[in-house]
Each structure stands twice: as C-alpha cells, then as structure tokens.
Design an enzyme around this catalytic site. Structure first.
Site, PDB file in Angstrom:
ATOM      1  N   ARG A 117       0.796  -1.242   0.000  1.00 30.98           N
ATOM      2  CA  ARG A 117       0.000   0.000   0.000  1.00 30.98           C
ATOM      3  C   ARG A 117       0.819   1.278   0.000  1.00 30.98           C
ATOM      4  NH1 ARG A 117      -2.574  -3.932   2.633  1.00 30.98           N
ATOM      5  NH2 ARG A 117      -4.777  -4.263   2.144  1.00 30.98           N
ATOM      6  N   HIS A 169       3.274 -12.549  -5.594  1.00 26.91           N
ATOM      7  CA  HIS A 169       2.145 -12.709  -4.683  1.00 26.91           C
ATOM      8  C   HIS A 169       1.570 -14.130  -4.702  1.00 26.91           C
ATOM      9  CE1 HIS A 169      -1.208 -11.527  -2.274  1.00 26.91           C
ATOM     10  NE2 HIS A 169      -0.964 -10.241  -2.399  1.00 26.91           N
ATOM     11  N   HIS A 177      -0.943  -2.503  -4.470  1.00 24.26           N
ATOM     12  CA  HIS A 177      -0.382  -3.394  -5.496  1.00 24.26           C
ATOM     13  C   HIS A 177      -0.434  -2.806  -6.915  1.00 24.26           C
ATOM     14  CE1 HIS A 177       0.210  -6.339  -2.467  1.00 24.26           C
ATOM     15  NE2 HIS A 177      -0.946  -6.962  -2.512  1.00 24.26           N
ATOM     16  N   GLU A 221       5.678 -12.217   0.786  1.00 23.12           N
ATOM     17  CA  GLU A 221       6.019 -11.301  -0.303  1.00 23.12           C
ATOM     18  C   GLU A 221       7.248 -10.490   0.099  1.00 23.12           C
ATOM     19  OE1 GLU A 221       2.115  -9.187  -1.023  1.00 23.12           O
ATOM     20  OE2 GLU A 221       1.593 -10.728   0.418  1.00 23.12           O
ATOM     21  N   ASP A 278      -1.076  -9.686   8.554  1.00 21.99           N
ATOM     22  CA  ASP A 278      -0.994  -9.018   7.255  1.00 21.99           C
ATOM     23  C   ASP A 278      -0.046  -7.833   7.448  1.00 21.99           C
ATOM     24  OD1 ASP A 278      -1.343  -8.074   4.725  1.00 21.99           O
ATOM     25  OD2 ASP A 278      -3.507  -7.748   4.868  1.00 21.99           O
TER      26      ASP A 278
HETATM   27  C1  BGC Z   1      -1.964  -7.453   1.354  1.00 24.63           C
HETATM   28  C2  BGC Z   1      -3.345  -7.792   1.854  1.00 24.63           C
HETATM   29  C3  BGC Z   1      -4.228  -7.967   0.669  1.00 24.63           C
HETATM   30  C4  BGC Z   1      -3.664  -9.073  -0.179  1.00 24.63           C
HETATM   31  C5  BGC Z   1      -4.487  -9.237  -1.426  1.00 24.63           C
HETATM   32  C6  BGC Z   1      -1.471  -8.600   0.554  1.00 24.63           C
HETATM   33  O1  BGC Z   1      -0.198  -8.322   0.079  1.00 24.63           O
HETATM   34  O2  BGC Z   1      -1.085  -7.112   2.399  1.00 24.63           O
HETATM   35  O3  BGC Z   1      -3.845  -6.789   2.693  1.00 24.63           O
HETATM   36  O4  BGC Z   1      -5.532  -8.267   1.016  1.00 24.63           O
HETATM   37  O5  BGC Z   1      -2.350  -8.774  -0.530  1.00 24.63           O
HETATM   38  O6  BGC Z   1      -4.315 -10.431  -1.984  1.00 24.63           O
END
Ligand code: BGC
Length: 374
Positions: free
Chosen positions: A105, A201, A130, A338, A273
C-alpha cells in the site's frame, strides 16, 4: 475367504500404499484465453528432480508448482486458478502475480518525488494497493526467452501508467533450479526518477494446495522488528520489537497458535498481514523465512535481497471463490510471503528508500526453496 480373493486384496492394498501421487500439469489448451485482444499462454518448467512449475504471461504469474512430501508424493502447493479465463474474471486478483509498480500500500494514493506530488488510484479504501486495478498483475507480458527450466518475461510500463512517472522497462526471470528452488529475479530501468517495489504474490498451502487451514504450518521469520499498521493497513512509521508479541516468529511457531490473541495489531490486520523488518546486514541475500508443514514434511525457505517481507495469512479468503479443481479457498487456507521494500516507504522517511533513478539499474531476487523433513 478364498485364497484367490486374499491375494487380490493384498495386491490392491500393496498397490494403494505404493502408488505415489504424481505430477499432473494443467493441459496448456484448457488454460488458453485472451485479454485485451492478446493471447494468454501457459508455460511449463521442470527440473531434473521432477519438480514442475507452470507460469502464465498474464501478470507473469505462478499458476502451479508440484513439490514432493517426505514420501515423495507430489502436490501442487500453489493456491489459485486453473484457467486464463478465471485469472481475468474472478475476484481474487493477485493469485501468483508479479506485483508492480509498487507492492503493497501507499497511503492515500499519494507520494512526492523531487518536489512533485503524484496521485495514484485509490483501489483499497482510501489507499493505493499493489500498483492499482490494472497493475502489472493484469498485463500481458512478452515471453523473451524460454529454455528448459527457465523463462524470462518483459513488460514496458509507459510514463504515468497508473499515475507513476517514468517509462519503466521490467524483466522477470523464473528459474526452477536443480536445488529445488524457484528463483525469481527482477530487473528494471527507468528514464525518469520513480518508485518501484516488485514482488511475487503466490499463495501457498504446503499440505494440500488450499483445501485445509494453514494454521498448523510452522513459521519462522528472521526479524526482530515489524512495522505496525493503522486500520487501513498503512504502517504507522514505527518499528516495533516482535519480542513478547504474537509477531515473534524468531523461533518456529504454528501460524494459528497466537492468531486469536487480543492484540491491537491482529485486529488491525484481521490476522497476520504485516511487514517484518528482516535482520539484514550487508549480505546480498539472506534467509528471510521458513515454513514447515508437519504432516507432509514439506518445508519452504524464502531467501531475498529485500529489506522486508509481508506475511499475509489469507485473512480475506472467504470461500466464495473456486479455484483449481473447484476448490473453494476458505478463510486462512493459504499464505503469502512477499519479499519487498516496506509498504508506504515513499511517505516514510525512516524506511529504506524505494526510489529508482535513470542512472541506476533496479535488481531484486527472491528464492523459494523446497525441502523435506526426514
Ligand atoms: C496485502 C493484503 C491484501 C492481499 C491481497 C497482501 O499483500 O497485504 O492486505 O488483502 O495482498 O491479496
């Protein structure tokens, strides 16, 4: 029981016990599709130990990866879709994807570079996530080279695409090595100062590819600190010690052991997260994390050149999306590790910089290595 029946039953039992689960790659023809008038293709890499990885040009994504358990049974440990069409149409957007231009983010979708403010799409509440809705994960990448166990993709992102400055040329190389590693290398250049934070991801479940919870997987993260977040999952800017918190994974701990603890950060993240600050000195590449699945004995180690790692525990999976073999991915049936620069770095002076300048070459490497517990 007749003698002949006994022999039959014993033979059946013996063959049931001795039949190993084999690799069953997705047939390329059933995967093919189109996006923006371009072909979506599927490519299969294999190493000399029989590991198989399938990768698509749609978002340069990992689609499937078969690795052995302690008895040599092969399972696809990647959670996601089995057709190009599903990747384009279904709501879980990031399965297996190369993320760019900025992984995770950016607060309020804004950052300032060389005195100029750039405004990005706010596709996650009031924040940017993303790379935006049409980020690198939804682009058709060109296949530059494909050879046995290696594939190289390229993508040219035009100036101001998604609001980001600079014409950026990116290459991503996947190599399934004979050491049972999926090695991902990122190369990029820009013609104007910009920001870049590329990651992968892929969602994993080392037991059964997403049919059951990941809570029994045991996780180790090589980090003394993590970056706490606000309710919108934007880092507060503080580095907080993991000691005496549910974020301490310095020793191998089951993911589910402390997940329901009454900790404000578990509330803000809806579980795990968060970004962990890797214990990285001057080394180019370090062991960042290790996951062990006790039942199958499968182990995955993650190595990286990046300063951080996002451990996302599949909190937003809710069983509403069916993936490969019709499996409905329920709450916390997959995790992502990630490798990255920290979320919102462009707005946090104390975080490692994520800038790239025309005179530099961007490079990043992440290795997902598979082992077995003997
Ligand atoms: C984020 C999560 C998000 C997810 C989506 C992650 O990298 O930190 O908050 O919901 O990606 O797939």
């Amino acid at each position: 029981m007749k003698h002949i029946d006994k022999i039959f039953i014993i033979t059946m039992l013996f063959s049931a016990c001795s039949t190993k689960k084999e690799v069953s790659p997705i047939p390329v023809e059933t995967f093919l599709s189109k996006h923006q008038g371009k072909e979506i293709t599927l490519h299969t890499l294999e190493n000399t130990n029989g590991l198989v990885c399938q990768i698509t040009n749609f978002g340069a994504r990992v689609v499937a990866l078969w690795v052995p358990d302690k008895n040599g049974n092969m399972t696809d440990v990647v959670v996601g879709y089995g057709t190009g069409k599903d990747f384009v149409e279904k709501k879980e957007e990031y399965f297996g994807a190369t993320i760019g231009r900025y992984g995770n983010r950016i607060g309020n979708g804004r950052f300032t570079l060389k005195g100029k403010e750039y405004i990005l799409e706010t596709n996650n509440g009031e924040n940017h996530l993303h790379g935006g809705a049409e980020g690198f994960h939804r682009q058709i990448w060109a296949v530059e080279e494909i050879k046995d166990s290696k594939i190289v993709f390229s993508y040219s992102s035009p100036h101001m695409e998604g609001g980001y400055p600079g014409n950026v040329k990116v290459k991503v190389e996947y190599h399934l090595t004979d050491n049972n590693e999926l090695k991902i290398e990122y190369f990029a250049t820009t013609d104007e100062p910009t920001i870049l934070n590329l990651t992968n991801h892929t969602y994993f479940n080392l037991k059964d590819g997403g049919q059951s919870s990941i809570n029994n997987h045991k996780l180790t993260i090589n980090a003394d600190f993590y970056t706490p977040v606000d309710k919108g999952l934007i880092p507060t800017g503080k580095l907080e010690e993991v000691a005496v918190t549910p974020f301490d994974f310095r020793n191998s701990t089951s993911i589910g052991e402390r997940i329901e603890d009454n900790h404000v950060q578990l509330k803000n993240g809806y579980g795990y997260d968060h970004n962990w600050v890797l214990n990285k000195g001057k080394e180019d590449v370090i062991l960042a994390a290790r996951v062990e699945e006790p039942k199958s004995g499968r182990i995955m180690e993650v190595y990286t050149s990046e300063p951080g790692i996002q451990f996302y525990g599949g909190n937003f999976l809710d069983g509403s999306v069916a993936g490969k073999k019709g499996i409905k991915y329920r709450h916390r049936t997959a995790f992502c590790l990630e490798t990255q620069h920290f979320p919102d770095s462009p707005n946090k002076e104390n975080f490692p910089e994520a800038y790239v300048f025309p005179e530099e070459k961007y490079y990043s490497i992440s290795i997902y290595k598979f082992l077995n517990k003997i």
